[in-house]
Design an enzyme around this catalytic site. Structure first.
Site, PDB file in Angstrom:
ATOM      1  N   GLU A 218      -5.090   2.300  15.462  1.00 50.63           N
ATOM      2  CA  GLU A 218      -6.392   2.203  14.783  1.00 50.63           C
ATOM      3  C   GLU A 218      -6.325   0.947  13.923  1.00 50.63           C
ATOM      4  OE1 GLU A 218      -8.930   3.920  15.371  1.00 50.63           O
ATOM      5  OE2 GLU A 218      -8.298   5.837  16.172  1.00 50.63           O
ATOM      6  N   CYS A 252     -12.161  -0.240   6.824  1.00 49.30           N
ATOM      7  CA  CYS A 252     -11.979  -0.899   8.126  1.00 49.30           C
ATOM      8  C   CYS A 252     -13.298  -1.103   8.858  1.00 49.30           C
ATOM      9  CB  CYS A 252     -11.010  -0.104   8.987  1.00 49.30           C
ATOM     10  SG  CYS A 252     -11.537   1.592   9.265  1.00 49.30           S
TER      11      CYS A 252
HETATM   12  P1  NAD Z   1      -0.851  -3.021   7.296  1.00 45.61           P
HETATM   13  O1  NAD Z   1      -0.879  -3.219   8.764  1.00 45.61           O
HETATM   14  O2  NAD Z   1      -0.342  -4.119   6.443  1.00 45.61           O
HETATM   15  O3  NAD Z   1       0.037  -1.724   6.918  1.00 45.61           O
HETATM   16  C1  NAD Z   1      -0.161  -0.473   7.524  1.00 45.61           C
HETATM   17  C2  NAD Z   1       1.155   0.307   7.513  1.00 45.61           C
HETATM   18  O4  NAD Z   1       2.120  -0.408   8.298  1.00 45.61           O
HETATM   19  C3  NAD Z   1       1.780   0.514   6.145  1.00 45.61           C
HETATM   20  O5  NAD Z   1       2.288   1.827   6.062  1.00 45.61           O
HETATM   21  C4  NAD Z   1       2.916  -0.506   6.110  1.00 45.61           C
HETATM   22  O6  NAD Z   1       4.020  -0.113   5.333  1.00 45.61           O
HETATM   23  C5  NAD Z   1       3.319  -0.577   7.563  1.00 45.61           C
HETATM   24  N1  NAD Z   1       3.906  -1.883   7.933  1.00 45.61           N
HETATM   25  C6  NAD Z   1       3.719  -3.079   7.332  1.00 45.61           C
HETATM   26  N2  NAD Z   1       4.412  -4.045   7.969  1.00 45.61           N
HETATM   27  C7  NAD Z   1       5.051  -3.428   8.994  1.00 45.61           C
HETATM   28  C8  NAD Z   1       5.918  -3.881  10.020  1.00 45.61           C
HETATM   29  N3  NAD Z   1       6.271  -5.165  10.127  1.00 45.61           N
HETATM   30  N4  NAD Z   1       6.386  -2.998  10.898  1.00 45.61           N
HETATM   31  C9  NAD Z   1       6.012  -1.697  10.831  1.00 45.61           C
HETATM   32  N5  NAD Z   1       5.191  -1.192   9.882  1.00 45.61           N
HETATM   33  C10 NAD Z   1       4.717  -2.060   8.969  1.00 45.61           C
HETATM   34  O7  NAD Z   1      -2.338  -2.609   6.906  1.00 45.61           O
HETATM   35  P2  NAD Z   1      -2.948  -2.339   5.467  1.00 45.61           P
HETATM   36  O8  NAD Z   1      -3.002  -3.613   4.712  1.00 45.61           O
HETATM   37  O9  NAD Z   1      -2.276  -1.182   4.840  1.00 45.61           O
HETATM   38  O10 NAD Z   1      -4.433  -1.861   5.856  1.00 45.61           O
HETATM   39  C11 NAD Z   1      -5.470  -2.757   6.111  1.00 45.61           C
HETATM   40  C12 NAD Z   1      -5.745  -2.925   7.587  1.00 45.61           C
HETATM   41  O11 NAD Z   1      -5.862  -1.659   8.214  1.00 45.61           O
HETATM   42  C13 NAD Z   1      -7.053  -3.641   7.854  1.00 45.61           C
HETATM   43  O12 NAD Z   1      -6.905  -4.538   8.923  1.00 45.61           O
HETATM   44  C14 NAD Z   1      -8.002  -2.504   8.237  1.00 45.61           C
HETATM   45  O13 NAD Z   1      -9.104  -2.912   9.019  1.00 45.61           O
HETATM   46  C15 NAD Z   1      -7.072  -1.606   8.979  1.00 45.61           C
HETATM   47  N6  NAD Z   1      -7.557  -0.226   8.974  1.00 45.61           N
HETATM   48  C16 NAD Z   1      -7.974   0.330  10.139  1.00 45.61           C
HETATM   49  C17 NAD Z   1      -8.478   1.621  10.153  1.00 45.61           C
HETATM   50  C18 NAD Z   1      -8.956   2.263  11.420  1.00 45.61           C
HETATM   51  O14 NAD Z   1      -9.179   3.482  11.411  1.00 45.61           O
HETATM   52  N7  NAD Z   1      -9.138   1.538  12.504  1.00 45.61           N
HETATM   53  C19 NAD Z   1      -8.534   2.348   8.973  1.00 45.61           C
HETATM   54  C20 NAD Z   1      -8.081   1.754   7.802  1.00 45.61           C
HETATM   55  C21 NAD Z   1      -7.591   0.469   7.815  1.00 45.61           C
END
Ligand code: NAD
Length: 476
Positions: A218, A252
């Site tokens: 997602e 998002c």
């Molecule tokens: P992110 O991708 O930075 O982090 C998400 C999760 O991934 C966190 O738990 C983080 O610790 C982990 N993570 C970070 N780096 C990683 C790596 N290298 N390997 C594995 N895991 C890792 O996202 P964010 O900043 O927390 O959230 C914002 C983003 O999420 C935006 O792009 C938003 O559009 C998207 N989002 C999507 C939805 C949806 O339902 N489609 C919902 C909410 C947010």
């Protein structure tokens, strides 16, 4: 105690092994047991309503009412919907047999995938851990959850709630940052449900490929709003202002930018400015004391948004609405921009904050070219009273979900799938679609004893059999 606070690979492996054993037991557990668990979870979460909203408030000052609506309520809805429909979702689906399968009986069974990993982002930190968890449990799986490290109060609260309610071989929380997620991703989970950015989504998919683990991703992107000249501008302004500045723009599926018919731009800009102040301000002003306006999650994102804004202004954007910003408290007043250059970063990157660029168009072809010139959005919104206009946009663009004359609400509809396309996501969630993501759809064919039609296709291939096969190629 089902919580790990740093990368403790032994502890993580031991949790994984315990869940492996439990997931095997869950395979023969009845649907009634799953329902019993979910039925008990709803009042437990309701009892902890204040604990949930307090933790989220500590992380980014989201008001308790907004928490109720956007964190707890969607999870309760997911539980209630699963309870009402789980029997029907999990029931083997009878499949009709074509004539060549005469005598057979077939069905699709929905088996649990096994041990699942749920990795969540910070922007709806409770909702996006527990929402997928409900689908995961409804489908009969175990789960390890890794909440976001950027919302530490909520992460700790989730770990506490999970360890109070679940045995750790059923659901456990592993708190931590990137190194913890990286470590978790080396394990051969049966399914990974990741919510976050497209960049990290690629990392997750690569890691999953090592174990050929299925994934639901997602993700995010730039979700456009198109307002045509026939739109009800008052409605459009109200709904766009709500969708954009809810959660301080850190949603998002928030409208990322507006494409507006140039003939109604001036009127729309005035309306959306007024609605923004009405919704999020007090006494005609949005300030740090506005109780319904959340904060940017941290200074890194505050600085990122500031740079995005400076870049837009340097490239000629005109400010239609703005106000104070405070780096110490991560407060940014809503910003509305017009005359935004297509080359500016606000039109290149997902904004994920309270900045709304408005760009005018003269023709529908321009709109379609702008949208198709970018990666496929997670959401697309059309405000128009002309069916032909909406129909053409729908046919000639692609998006994860669409709202016509509405924003955000498609996310919470229990019967609609939710998800993106390509860079905005892979796979679907919510309700039956979430249940299916966490299930293996297993086809089972039962043959009768004695003579059966496939015998006619067995070798030796001569005489009648050859004729029959020719007939089959032609007619069946
Ligand atoms: P992110 O991708 O930075 O982090 C998400 C999760 O991934 C966190 O738990 C983080 O610790 C982990 N993570 C970070 N780096 C990683 C790596 N290298 N390997 C594995 N895991 C890792 O996202 P964010 O900043 O927390 O959230 C914002 C983003 O999420 C935006 O792009 C938003 O559009 C998207 N989002 C999507 C939805 C949806 O339902 N489609 C919902 C909410 C947010």
């Amino acid at each position: 105690m089902a919580t790990v606070t740093s990368v403790d690979s032994q502890k993580i492996l031991s949790l994984f092994e315990k869940q492996k054993i439990r997931s095997q037991q869950l395979r023969s557990e009845g649907i009634a047991e799953r329902k019993k668990r979910l039925r008990a979870l709803a009042p437990f979460l309701l009892k902890n309503r204040e604990r949930i909203s307090e933790a989220v408030y500590h992380d980014f000052k989201k008001s308790s009412t907004e928490s109720d609506i956007s964190e707890l309520y969607p999870v309760l809805t997911e539980i209630r919907h699963a309870l009402a429909h789980l029997d029907e979702w999990a029931k083997p689906q009878k499949i009709d047999a074509p004539i060549t399968y005469l005598g057979t009986r077939s069905e699709v069974q929905y088996e649990p995938k096994g041990v699942c990993l749920i990795i969540a982002p910070w922007n709806f930190p409770f909702n996006l851990c527990f929402g997928p968890l409900i689908s995961c449990l409804a489908a009969g799986n175990t789960a390890i959850i890794k909440p976001s490290e950027l919302t530490p109060h909520t992460s700790k609260m989730i770990a506490a709630l999970v360890s109070e309610f679940f045995e750790e071989d059923l659901v456990a929380v592993v708190e931590g940052a990137q190194d913890t997620a990286t470590h978790l991703l080396t394990l051969p989970f049966d399914h990974i449900f990741f919510t976050g950015s497209p960049a990290v989504g690629k990392v997750v998919m690569k890691a999953a490929a090592e174990n050929l683990t299925s994934v639901t991703l997602e993700l995010g992107g730039k979700s456009p709003v198109i307002v045509d000249s026939s739109a009800n501008l008052a409605d459009a302004a109200k709904r766009i202002a709500f969708g954009k500045f809810l959660n301080n723009g850190q949603t998002c599926i928030a409208p990322d930018y507006v494409l507006i018919d140039e003939s109604v731009q001036a009127k729309f800009v005035e309306a959306v400015k007024a609605e923004t102040v009405k919704l999020f301000g007090i006494e005609g002003e949005i300030s740090e004391s506005s109780p319904s306006y959340a904060r940017i999650v941290n200074q890194r994102h505050f600085d990122r948004l500031n740079k995005l804004l400076q870049d837009a202004l340097e490239k000629g954007a005109k400010t239609e609405l703005s106000g104070p910003a405070n780096r110490d408290t991560n407060f940014i007043h809503p910003v509305i921009l017009t005359q935004v250059s297509a080359a500016s970063r606000v039109m290149q990157e997902e904004i994920f904050g309270p900045v709304l660029p408005i760009i005018s168009f003269q023709s529908i072809d321009q709109v379609i070219a702008t949208i198709n010139g970018k990666t496929k959005p997670l959401a697309l919104y059309i405000f128009s009273q002309r069916k032909k206009f909406s129909k053409q946009i729908l046919a000639e663009t692609s998006a994860g979900s669409v709202g016509i004359n509405e924003c955000i609400m498609q996310f919470t509809h229990p019967n609609l799938p939710f998800g993106g396309v390509n860079t905005s996501g892979l796979g679907k969630s919510h309700g039956r679609y979430g249940f299916l993501s966490f299930s293996n759809e297993k086809p089972v064919l039962k043959q009768k004893s004695g003579f059966s039609i496939p015998y006619l296709l067995h070798p030796p291939y001569q005489g009648f059999r050859k004729k029959l096969i020719s007939l089959m190629l032609k007619w069946f």
